[in-house]
Design a protein around this motif. Sequence first.
Motif, PDB file in Angstrom:
ATOM      1  N   ARG A 188       0.816  -1.226   0.000  1.00 40.54           N
ATOM      2  CA  ARG A 188       0.000   0.000   0.000  1.00 40.54           C
ATOM      3  C   ARG A 188       0.846   1.272   0.000  1.00 40.54           C
ATOM      4  NH1 ARG A 188      -5.400  -0.780   0.294  1.00 40.54           N
ATOM      5  NH2 ARG A 188      -6.171  -2.716   1.244  1.00 40.54           N
ATOM      6  N   GLU A 189       2.132   1.147  -0.146  1.00 42.72           N
ATOM      7  CA  GLU A 189       2.974   2.342  -0.180  1.00 42.72           C
ATOM      8  C   GLU A 189       2.686   3.173  -1.424  1.00 42.72           C
ATOM      9  OE1 GLU A 189       6.837   0.399   2.160  1.00 42.72           O
ATOM     10  OE2 GLU A 189       7.044   1.150   0.109  1.00 42.72           O
ATOM     11  N   VAL A 190       2.659   4.479  -1.244  1.00 39.22           N
ATOM     12  CA  VAL A 190       2.525   5.394  -2.379  1.00 39.22           C
ATOM     13  C   VAL A 190       3.930   5.808  -2.807  1.00 39.22           C
ATOM     14  CG1 VAL A 190       0.289   6.173  -1.561  1.00 39.22           C
ATOM     15  CG2 VAL A 190       2.338   7.468  -0.942  1.00 39.22           C
ATOM     16  N   ALA A 191       4.038   6.361  -3.987  1.00 37.83           N
ATOM     17  CA  ALA A 191       5.348   6.758  -4.504  1.00 37.83           C
ATOM     18  C   ALA A 191       5.862   7.986  -3.764  1.00 37.83           C
ATOM     19  CB  ALA A 191       5.243   7.058  -5.990  1.00 37.83           C
ATOM     20  N   PRO A 192       7.158   8.025  -3.474  1.00 39.89           N
ATOM     21  CA  PRO A 192       7.734   9.251  -2.909  1.00 39.89           C
ATOM     22  C   PRO A 192       7.706  10.356  -3.962  1.00 39.89           C
ATOM     23  CG  PRO A 192       9.464   7.730  -3.539  1.00 39.89           C
ATOM     24  CD  PRO A 192       8.173   6.993  -3.741  1.00 39.89           C
ATOM     25  N   SER A 193       7.903  11.573  -3.523  1.00 36.92           N
ATOM     26  CA  SER A 193       7.788  12.713  -4.457  1.00 36.92           C
ATOM     27  C   SER A 193       9.162  13.195  -4.905  1.00 36.92           C
ATOM     28  CB  SER A 193       7.009  13.851  -3.798  1.00 36.92           C
ATOM     29  OG  SER A 193       7.644  14.240  -2.585  1.00 36.92           O
ATOM     30  N   ASN A 194      10.055  12.250  -5.273  1.00 38.97           N
ATOM     31  CA  ASN A 194      11.434  12.609  -5.596  1.00 38.97           C
ATOM     32  C   ASN A 194      11.795  12.376  -7.056  1.00 38.97           C
ATOM     33  OD1 ASN A 194      11.270   9.845  -5.487  1.00 38.97           O
ATOM     34  ND2 ASN A 194      13.104   9.556  -4.233  1.00 38.97           N
TER      35      ASN A 194
ATOM     36  N   VAL B 191      16.343  26.102 -20.547  1.00 40.47           N
ATOM     37  CA  VAL B 191      16.971  25.786 -19.273  1.00 40.47           C
ATOM     38  C   VAL B 191      15.898  25.345 -18.287  1.00 40.47           C
ATOM     39  CG1 VAL B 191      18.342  26.667 -17.359  1.00 40.47           C
ATOM     40  CG2 VAL B 191      18.814  27.442 -19.690  1.00 40.47           C
ATOM     41  N   TRP B 192      16.111  24.221 -17.641  1.00 42.30           N
ATOM     42  CA  TRP B 192      15.118  23.721 -16.687  1.00 42.30           C
ATOM     43  C   TRP B 192      15.801  23.194 -15.428  1.00 42.30           C
ATOM     44  CZ3 TRP B 192      15.047  18.449 -15.339  1.00 42.30           C
ATOM     45  CH2 TRP B 192      15.838  17.612 -16.122  1.00 42.30           C
ATOM     46  N   THR B 193      15.046  23.200 -14.344  1.00 42.66           N
ATOM     47  CA  THR B 193      15.493  22.682 -13.059  1.00 42.66           C
ATOM     48  C   THR B 193      14.462  21.686 -12.575  1.00 42.66           C
ATOM     49  OG1 THR B 193      16.572  24.781 -12.514  1.00 42.66           O
ATOM     50  CG2 THR B 193      16.081  23.291 -10.682  1.00 42.66           C
ATOM     51  N   PRO B 194      14.863  20.535 -12.068  1.00 42.53           N
ATOM     52  CA  PRO B 194      13.867  19.587 -11.549  1.00 42.53           C
ATOM     53  C   PRO B 194      12.971  20.263 -10.517  1.00 42.53           C
ATOM     54  CG  PRO B 194      16.027  18.535 -11.674  1.00 42.53           C
ATOM     55  CD  PRO B 194      16.236  19.991 -11.973  1.00 42.53           C
ATOM     56  N   PRO B 195      11.656  20.151 -10.656  1.00 40.53           N
ATOM     57  CA  PRO B 195      10.747  20.834  -9.733  1.00 40.53           C
ATOM     58  C   PRO B 195      10.529  20.077  -8.430  1.00 40.53           C
ATOM     59  CG  PRO B 195       9.491  19.676 -11.388  1.00 40.53           C
ATOM     60  CD  PRO B 195      10.930  19.495 -11.758  1.00 40.53           C
ATOM     61  N   TYR B 196      11.072  18.877  -8.345  1.00 37.76           N
ATOM     62  CA  TYR B 196      10.876  18.036  -7.174  1.00 37.76           C
ATOM     63  C   TYR B 196      12.115  18.066  -6.288  1.00 37.76           C
ATOM     64  CZ  TYR B 196      13.237  15.173 -10.716  1.00 37.76           C
ATOM     65  OH  TYR B 196      14.081  14.733 -11.708  1.00 37.76           O
ATOM     66  N   SER B 197      11.934  17.741  -5.019  1.00 36.26           N
ATOM     67  CA  SER B 197      13.056  17.638  -4.098  1.00 36.26           C
ATOM     68  C   SER B 197      13.697  16.267  -4.230  1.00 36.26           C
ATOM     69  CB  SER B 197      12.584  17.853  -2.659  1.00 36.26           C
ATOM     70  OG  SER B 197      12.055  19.156  -2.489  1.00 36.26           O
ATOM     71  N   PHE B 198      15.019  16.229  -4.253  1.00 32.87           N
ATOM     72  CA  PHE B 198      15.716  14.959  -4.345  1.00 32.87           C
ATOM     73  C   PHE B 198      17.054  15.084  -3.632  1.00 32.87           C
ATOM     74  CE2 PHE B 198      17.170  17.496  -7.864  1.00 32.87           C
ATOM     75  CZ  PHE B 198      18.500  17.157  -8.064  1.00 32.87           C
ATOM     76  N   THR B 199      17.583  13.953  -3.192  1.00 32.45           N
ATOM     77  CA  THR B 199      18.863  13.935  -2.505  1.00 32.45           C
ATOM     78  C   THR B 199      19.950  13.490  -3.467  1.00 32.45           C
ATOM     79  OG1 THR B 199      17.815  13.425  -0.379  1.00 32.45           O
ATOM     80  CG2 THR B 199      20.180  12.948  -0.593  1.00 32.45           C
ATOM     81  N   LEU B 200      20.894  14.361  -3.729  1.00 34.48           N
ATOM     82  CA  LEU B 200      22.001  14.040  -4.613  1.00 34.48           C
ATOM     83  C   LEU B 200      23.141  13.501  -3.757  1.00 34.48           C
ATOM     84  CD1 LEU B 200      22.782  14.208  -7.623  1.00 34.48           C
ATOM     85  CD2 LEU B 200      23.831  16.427  -7.126  1.00 34.48           C
ATOM     86  N   ALA B 201      23.302  12.169  -3.756  1.00 34.12           N
ATOM     87  CA  ALA B 201      24.313  11.533  -2.925  1.00 34.12           C
ATOM     88  C   ALA B 201      25.707  11.755  -3.496  1.00 34.12           C
ATOM     89  CB  ALA B 201      24.027  10.037  -2.816  1.00 34.12           C
TER      90      ALA B 201
END
Length: 442
Positions: free
Chosen positions: A37-43, A413-423
């Motif tokens: 039942r997990e929903v997708a993260p918003s990343n 030019v575009w920037t990802p609109p979502y939050s993500f962790t760049l390891a």
Amino acid sequence: MKLSSGHDPKNYKAAPKLPTWQFASSDPTGGKLSFEREVAPSNGWHSFSRKGKVSVTGGSAATANRVYTVFNGQQLVAAINEAKNDPKIIRVVGHIDLRWSSNNTVFKEYTSFSDQKFGGSIMIPSNTTLVGINDAQGRPARFTGTTLLVGAELPLATGGDPKTDLTAWIASGKDGEDYPTWTRNIIIRNLVIDTPWDVNPEGSADAYADGMTLARAQNVWIDHITMSDGTDTPDSAASDTRHDGLLDIVRGSDYVTLSNNYFTRHHKTTLIGNGDADRAWGDDGRFHVTLFGNWWDNLQARLPLNRFGQVHIFNNYITGSTSTKDSDLKFMSGSDARYHSNQLLQNNYYSFSGLKLSDACGKVITGKDYTGFRSSGHLFVSDKIDVGLNIPAGTVTAWDGQCGMTAPTGANVWTPPYSFTLAATSSVPASVQANSGGGKLK
């Protein structure tokens, strides 16, 4: 005599038979749900549309009568036919192959191209969570001889034309986001998928069936999947090409994320957009795709090959060999930015044998006719001495991967609109190897 379709019956060759199957008839969890039942993260791009942020829930809201556990292809098809577009969770245990029937007791190979095309695929409808449940031996559910289709490029009514209908819809002032034939809100996780063997390909280099195809699909999250040709059915078992795409995203599909997947032993890995100007009517402005945490291991090409769209590729692990004698494992080309694509590559780790860094541009990363390309933060290591760059064998070297390609300008030019962790790139090999592929979710 050669058929008008190009599928010469003389080219028919049945797939090599698997020595073992992992059929199951019982659910080791007793039906208890865990991650289903997990929903997708918003990343990733899957969490957006042109109208803003969305939540990809798949079938997480399924009522009790829309939660299915299936053990064979016929049960899977029956569950889909019953639930239709209702929120549904389909739990797969064991081995799915549409060539098997009667509760996995009767096997019948595809007899022709048409037989495989119409009898060898399963269409996944909107609002679906499709997941593999590890069996009693801890093995993730597995698909063989079967294509998973998410969506299709369809007309508004039977007998219509997809291009005519869509262009008329937009010309009348309607929002393409509201076009009725989209397949939306899909989660697919924790599966092993063997790309189907084409029993009757159109030509020596052109197979038909993909392992998974997204067509007019939107808001899709594909996570913890293992995909390959399978060790028992490689292309080298025939004198021609018997597999097509591993996982293709085509025909206007949009807002898709591929995360934590393991792709190996295949030629044409991932195609994002399958045409140039001739496909602009349905593809221009689409193909927003994120790929992160994936392991591309011993693949030949298309990591990915991309037309149109804004594609974000970060924290992936790419391993391969240009010197191996095994034709099923030899690396030919990697990320390929094509017609009107706009790619952003960040912090990927490249580990190769037989390929030095000074030869990586044009091989590992290449492109032409793209709209924009940005690349930075990678690490590269090879077993080969690079005399020209004075890099000893086995030295991990920082690499921007820009390869002389031009960055987007102005409105492109575009920037990802979502939050993500760049390891940190140095952490990618250990993290990706530990977390990618089917069987990791329990």
